[in-house]
Design an enzyme around this catalytic site. Structure first.
Site, PDB file in Angstrom:
ATOM      1  N   LYS A   1      52.863 -27.400  16.641  1.00 42.18           N
ATOM      2  CA  LYS A   1      52.592 -27.524  17.887  1.00 42.18           C
ATOM      3  C   LYS A   1      52.485 -28.861  18.214  1.00 42.18           C
ATOM      4  O   LYS A   1      52.888 -29.709  19.032  1.00 42.18           O
ATOM      5  CB  LYS A   1      51.647 -26.718  18.592  1.00 42.18           C
ATOM      6  CG  LYS A   1      51.049 -27.060  20.127  1.00 42.18           C
ATOM      7  CD  LYS A   1      50.084 -26.140  20.630  1.00 42.18           C
ATOM      8  CE  LYS A   1      48.679 -26.624  20.151  1.00 42.18           C
ATOM      9  NZ  LYS A   1      48.175 -27.642  21.052  1.00 42.18           N
ATOM     10  N   ASN A   2      51.257 -29.481  17.444  1.00 41.70           N
ATOM     11  CA  ASN A   2      50.793 -30.759  17.986  1.00 41.70           C
ATOM     12  C   ASN A   2      51.795 -31.909  17.148  1.00 41.70           C
ATOM     13  O   ASN A   2      51.489 -33.234  17.559  1.00 41.70           O
ATOM     14  CB  ASN A   2      49.509 -31.032  17.345  1.00 41.70           C
ATOM     15  CG  ASN A   2      48.538 -30.250  18.388  1.00 41.70           C
ATOM     16  OD1 ASN A   2      48.867 -29.584  19.186  1.00 41.70           O
ATOM     17  ND2 ASN A   2      47.108 -30.094  17.844  1.00 41.70           N
TER      18      ASN A   2
ATOM     19  N   ARG B   1      47.079 -30.695  28.632  1.00 44.15           N
ATOM     20  CA  ARG B   1      46.774 -31.974  28.646  1.00 44.15           C
ATOM     21  C   ARG B   1      47.660 -33.005  27.957  1.00 44.15           C
ATOM     22  O   ARG B   1      47.695 -34.036  28.087  1.00 44.15           O
ATOM     23  CB  ARG B   1      45.381 -32.185  27.674  1.00 44.15           C
ATOM     24  CG  ARG B   1      44.118 -31.684  28.547  1.00 44.15           C
ATOM     25  CD  ARG B   1      43.094 -31.966  27.409  1.00 44.15           C
ATOM     26  NE  ARG B   1      43.308 -33.027  26.838  1.00 44.15           N
ATOM     27  CZ  ARG B   1      43.241 -34.390  27.150  1.00 44.15           C
ATOM     28  NH1 ARG B   1      42.537 -34.523  28.468  1.00 44.15           N
ATOM     29  NH2 ARG B   1      43.204 -35.451  26.400  1.00 44.15           N
TER      30      ARG B   1
ATOM     31  N   CYS C   1      38.844 -29.625  30.192  1.00 40.93           N
ATOM     32  CA  CYS C   1      39.304 -28.389  29.932  1.00 40.93           C
ATOM     33  C   CYS C   1      38.177 -27.574  29.123  1.00 40.93           C
ATOM     34  O   CYS C   1      36.861 -28.234  29.159  1.00 40.93           O
ATOM     35  CB  CYS C   1      40.341 -28.523  28.925  1.00 40.93           C
ATOM     36  SG  CYS C   1      40.045 -28.908  27.000  1.00 40.93           S
TER      37      CYS C   1
ATOM     38  N   ARG D   1      37.346 -34.732  27.845  1.00 44.50           N
ATOM     39  CA  ARG D   1      38.623 -35.085  27.545  1.00 44.50           C
ATOM     40  C   ARG D   1      39.161 -36.286  28.407  1.00 44.50           C
ATOM     41  O   ARG D   1      40.350 -36.032  28.862  1.00 44.50           O
ATOM     42  CB  ARG D   1      39.387 -33.942  27.171  1.00 44.50           C
ATOM     43  CG  ARG D   1      39.094 -32.623  26.526  1.00 44.50           C
ATOM     44  CD  ARG D   1      39.814 -31.806  25.913  1.00 44.50           C
ATOM     45  NE  ARG D   1      40.829 -32.151  25.036  1.00 44.50           N
ATOM     46  CZ  ARG D   1      41.801 -31.365  24.616  1.00 44.50           C
ATOM     47  NH1 ARG D   1      41.811 -30.256  24.797  1.00 44.50           N
ATOM     48  NH2 ARG D   1      42.779 -31.940  23.812  1.00 44.50           N
TER      49      ARG D   1
ATOM     50  N   VAL E   1      40.753 -40.034  29.131  1.00 43.88           N
ATOM     51  CA  VAL E   1      42.022 -40.924  28.686  1.00 43.88           C
ATOM     52  C   VAL E   1      41.801 -42.095  29.161  1.00 43.88           C
ATOM     53  O   VAL E   1      42.957 -42.830  29.005  1.00 43.88           O
ATOM     54  CB  VAL E   1      43.285 -40.065  29.587  1.00 43.88           C
ATOM     55  CG1 VAL E   1      43.808 -38.817  29.119  1.00 43.88           C
ATOM     56  CG2 VAL E   1      43.137 -40.281  31.172  1.00 43.88           C
TER      57      VAL E   1
ATOM     58  N   ASP F   1      40.214 -28.476  15.103  1.00 38.03           N
ATOM     59  CA  ASP F   1      41.105 -27.310  15.486  1.00 38.03           C
ATOM     60  C   ASP F   1      40.846 -26.186  14.458  1.00 38.03           C
ATOM     61  O   ASP F   1      41.374 -24.919  14.696  1.00 38.03           O
ATOM     62  CB  ASP F   1      42.446 -27.936  15.535  1.00 38.03           C
ATOM     63  CG  ASP F   1      42.859 -28.743  16.615  1.00 38.03           C
ATOM     64  OD1 ASP F   1      43.747 -29.257  16.640  1.00 38.03           O
ATOM     65  OD2 ASP F   1      41.856 -28.984  17.425  1.00 38.03           O
TER      66      ASP F   1
ATOM     67  N   ILE G   1      33.603 -33.752  17.396  1.00 42.82           N
ATOM     68  CA  ILE G   1      34.968 -34.391  18.163  1.00 42.82           C
ATOM     69  C   ILE G   1      34.881 -33.845  19.544  1.00 42.82           C
ATOM     70  O   ILE G   1      35.081 -34.742  20.521  1.00 42.82           O
ATOM     71  CB  ILE G   1      36.258 -33.772  17.658  1.00 42.82           C
ATOM     72  CG1 ILE G   1      36.264 -34.152  16.145  1.00 42.82           C
ATOM     73  CG2 ILE G   1      37.331 -34.470  18.631  1.00 42.82           C
ATOM     74  CD1 ILE G   1      36.421 -35.531  15.972  1.00 42.82           C
TER      75      ILE G   1
ATOM     76  N   ARG H   1      49.536 -20.013  23.622  1.00 41.29           N
ATOM     77  CA  ARG H   1      49.721 -21.536  23.621  1.00 41.29           C
ATOM     78  C   ARG H   1      50.216 -21.870  22.224  1.00 41.29           C
ATOM     79  O   ARG H   1      50.999 -22.877  22.183  1.00 41.29           O
ATOM     80  CB  ARG H   1      48.638 -22.242  24.237  1.00 41.29           C
ATOM     81  CG  ARG H   1      48.268 -21.841  25.574  1.00 41.29           C
ATOM     82  CD  ARG H   1      47.256 -22.941  26.200  1.00 41.29           C
ATOM     83  NE  ARG H   1      47.743 -24.404  25.998  1.00 41.29           N
ATOM     84  CZ  ARG H   1      46.800 -25.276  26.390  1.00 41.29           C
ATOM     85  NH1 ARG H   1      45.950 -25.074  27.083  1.00 41.29           N
ATOM     86  NH2 ARG H   1      47.244 -26.436  26.316  1.00 41.29           N
TER      87      ARG H   1
HETATM   88  C1  EPZ Z   1      44.557 -33.858  20.102  1.00 43.90           C
HETATM   89  O1  EPZ Z   1      43.792 -33.724  21.276  1.00 43.90           O
HETATM   90  C2  EPZ Z   1      45.162 -32.304  19.645  1.00 43.90           C
HETATM   91  N1  EPZ Z   1      46.054 -32.022  20.856  1.00 43.90           N
HETATM   92  C3  EPZ Z   1      43.851 -31.388  19.864  1.00 43.90           C
HETATM   93  O2  EPZ Z   1      44.181 -30.189  19.540  1.00 43.90           O
HETATM   94  C4  EPZ Z   1      42.929 -31.817  18.721  1.00 43.90           C
HETATM   95  O3  EPZ Z   1      41.860 -31.059  18.878  1.00 43.90           O
HETATM   96  C5  EPZ Z   1      42.453 -33.407  18.823  1.00 43.90           C
HETATM   97  O4  EPZ Z   1      43.415 -34.166  18.994  1.00 43.90           O
HETATM   98  C6  EPZ Z   1      41.440 -33.660  17.997  1.00 43.90           C
HETATM   99  O5  EPZ Z   1      42.177 -33.792  16.734  1.00 43.90           O
HETATM  100  C7  EPZ Z   1      47.376 -32.654  20.702  1.00 43.90           C
HETATM  101  O6  EPZ Z   1      47.702 -33.413  19.691  1.00 43.90           O
HETATM  102  C8  EPZ Z   1      48.378 -32.098  21.718  1.00 43.90           C
HETATM  103  P1  EPZ Z   1      41.803 -37.150  20.880  1.00 43.90           P
HETATM  104  P2  EPZ Z   1      43.523 -35.150  21.813  1.00 43.90           P
HETATM  105  O7  EPZ Z   1      42.019 -37.950  22.193  1.00 43.90           O
HETATM  106  O8  EPZ Z   1      44.535 -36.207  21.603  1.00 43.90           O
HETATM  107  C9  EPZ Z   1      37.595 -38.086  23.367  1.00 43.90           C
HETATM  108  C10 EPZ Z   1      44.572 -27.887  19.717  1.00 43.90           C
HETATM  109  O9  EPZ Z   1      43.699 -26.856  19.633  1.00 43.90           O
HETATM  110  N2  EPZ Z   1      38.552 -39.076  24.233  1.00 43.90           N
HETATM  111  O10 EPZ Z   1      41.700 -37.341  19.531  1.00 43.90           O
HETATM  112  O11 EPZ Z   1      43.437 -34.730  23.455  1.00 43.90           O
HETATM  113  C11 EPZ Z   1      38.118 -36.738  23.628  1.00 43.90           C
HETATM  114  O12 EPZ Z   1      37.422 -36.126  25.003  1.00 43.90           O
HETATM  115  C12 EPZ Z   1      44.374 -28.999  20.427  1.00 43.90           C
HETATM  116  O13 EPZ Z   1      45.870 -27.861  19.434  1.00 43.90           O
HETATM  117  C13 EPZ Z   1      37.903 -39.670  25.278  1.00 43.90           C
HETATM  118  O14 EPZ Z   1      36.768 -39.719  25.613  1.00 43.90           O
HETATM  119  O15 EPZ Z   1      42.181 -35.412  21.159  1.00 43.90           O
HETATM  120  C14 EPZ Z   1      37.487 -36.031  22.491  1.00 43.90           C
HETATM  121  O16 EPZ Z   1      36.151 -35.547  22.580  1.00 43.90           O
HETATM  122  C15 EPZ Z   1      42.896 -29.030  20.924  1.00 43.90           C
HETATM  123  N3  EPZ Z   1      38.692 -40.732  25.891  1.00 43.90           N
HETATM  124  C16 EPZ Z   1      37.693 -36.905  21.392  1.00 43.90           C
HETATM  125  O17 EPZ Z   1      37.776 -38.433  22.126  1.00 43.90           O
HETATM  126  C17 EPZ Z   1      40.060 -40.807  25.513  1.00 43.90           C
HETATM  127  O18 EPZ Z   1      40.663 -41.747  26.292  1.00 43.90           O
HETATM  128  C18 EPZ Z   1      39.120 -36.710  20.356  1.00 43.90           C
HETATM  129  O19 EPZ Z   1      39.979 -36.688  21.319  1.00 43.90           O
HETATM  130  C19 EPZ Z   1      40.475 -40.259  24.432  1.00 43.90           C
HETATM  131  C20 EPZ Z   1      39.843 -39.171  23.886  1.00 43.90           C
END
Ligand code: EPZ
Length: 420
Positions: free
Chosen positions: A23-24, A94, A118, A123, A125, A307, A329, A399
């Protein structure tokens, strides 16, 4: 229509599980097709609600696609008809934020709803936005939307990510492929899905160095071309079924799984006494009567995957002793724990660490799914529990898991989906 899953636990699972496409990877790979007007054909795409969601978002932006729902999708975006990713789509998924970089690269403008939080955390950006600003993007936040424009196009930049954000790395990587000049991304995420995305972009003609490392260099090109691409096996799905074998004391062959994608996780399962054997077609996991407790702490790849934290917690509830689970995380990724307590687990939470005291057996009950991975951790617990477990709000599960109950039934599970 709300649906539930009814599981009668206690049967050791035995057989083969065909692991679906990741998926990812499927989500960013489909979004990457915005970068060209040429046709791209994907194989091994998982049939998931998140994939259908991203396809409808891409269609609203101008993409045309054919989906045989058996894993093959052909997609092209001859022209960008709209640059707006609306709130009602982005709030549900997201990963929609991933259209920001490609839209700016191809169309020099994008209006993407802020994803909002969520269940598992805020989360943010902001790391995506700060990086794009360095590439010449003007960004304003209006009415919950990211209003982004780059009238002169994107420029290569030196970007140091404060955290190895997965979709943040993917957004910048895709934007950089068509930027003028060189982009250096430091502290980039190294997940296998990102290496696979780099493979796709390279097949499309992008110039990228540093695959698999935390420093990626992209030399922008004028345009990208079409290609054919196979989506890699879903390592999180594979890890989920590995826990299914362990928690039911069964034996499963995970067809398509690769040890290198899940090293720390599979090493941990071996340390807890499970048999883990890899061959060229997949991985065999064999459970055993007594599971040794092993403590874990999640982290960015190659660390223990967040995950798989919920699924692993379910296994530790029936281990032969005490373990700790630390989630580094996401700030709220323990929502499966109150539900596991309803099944008779013995867990206490202090900050971002859960202490799990293994019990002899769980007992079936009605439980509530709250997010994708929490929902499957409850199904796993139900497979081991005595009696019947009912898991509600299955839309979370759909999902990210293709044909979950079909795959489990084929291995002997007593599991049934029903309409509420
Ligand atoms: C990706 O989410 C995955 N989703 C998530 O999988 C996975 O849990 C996550 O990476 C961590 O491995 C997809 O790939 C579609 P991050 P992402 O940006 O990119 C914080 C699943 O179950 N952060 O690496 O959103 C964030 O809030 C999903 O399949 C900021 O604060 O994760 C989090 O606490 C869930 N500001 C941490 O960093 C930002 O600008 C890691 O987030 C970016 C991130």
């Amino acid at each position: 229509m709300m649906q539930g899953m009814r599981i009668v636990g206690g049967t050791p699972l035995n057989g083969t599980v065909k692991i679906s496409g990741a998926k990812n990877l499927a989500l960013p790979a489909l979004v990457a097709t915005l970068l060209t007007d040429a046709k791209i054909t994907f194989s091994n795409v998982p049939n998931l609600s998140d994939v259908n969601c991203i396809l409808s978002l891409l269609e609203s932006l101008g993409s045309k696609y054919e989906n045989d729902t058996k894993g093959t999708i052909t997609i092209s975006t001859p022209t960008i008809l709209s640059h707006i990713a609306p709130y009602d789509i982005v709030r549900k998924m997201r990963a929609s934020i991933l259209v920001l970089g490609p839209l700016l690269a191809r169309n020099h403008a994008a209006k993407v709803s802020l994803p909002g939080g969520c269940a598992i955390g805020a989360r943010g950006v902001e790391m995506h936005l700060e990086a794009l600003k360095l590439m010449g993007v003007d960004i304003a936040l209006n009415d919950g939307y990211i209003d982004a424009s780059a009238k002169k196009g994107l420029f290569g930049a030196n970007i140091k990510l404060p955290f190895p954000t997965v979709t943040g790395t993917e957004n910048v990587l895709m934007a950089a492929t068509l930027a003028k000049g060189k982009t250096r991304i430091q502290n980039a995420a190294k997940e296998p899905e990102i290496s696979a995305l780099i493979d796709l972009l390279t097949l499309m003609g992008a110039k990228i160095e540093g695959k698999g490392t935390s420093e990626i260099i992209v030399n922008g090109v004028d345009s990208l071309r079409g290609t054919c691409f196979e989506i890699m096996s879903d390592r999180i799905e594979a890890g989920t079924y590995a826990i299914a074998a362990a928690i039911t004391k069964g034996k499963l062959f995970l067809e398509g799984a690769r040890y290198c994608d899940l090293k720390i996780f599979l090493d941990t399962l071996q340390n807890s006494g499970l048999t883990v054997l890899e061959n060229e077609n997949g991985i065999t996991i064999a459970g055993r009567d007594s599971i040794k407790p092993c403590s874990i702490s999640t982290g960015p790849y190659p660390g223990f995957p967040t995950d798989l934290q919920a699924q692993y917690t379910s296994l530790m509830t029936v281990a032969n002793g005490t373990s700790t689970i630390t989630e580094n995380i996401f700030e709220n990724r323990f929502m499966h724990i109150p539900e596991l307590l309803r099944l008779g687990a013995n867990i206490s939470i202090h900050g971002n660490t859960a202490t799990v005291n293994g019990v002899k057996s769980l007992k079936g009950a009605q439980v509530m799914a709250t997010d994708l991975r929490a929902s499957v951790s409850l199904v796993l617990a139900g497979l081991a529990a005595q009696g019947t477990t009912i898991v509600n709000r299955l839309y979370h599960l759909d999902r990210g898991y293709e044909a979950l109950e079909t795959k489990l039934k084929l291995c002997g599970a007593n599991i049934e989906r029903f309409n509420i």
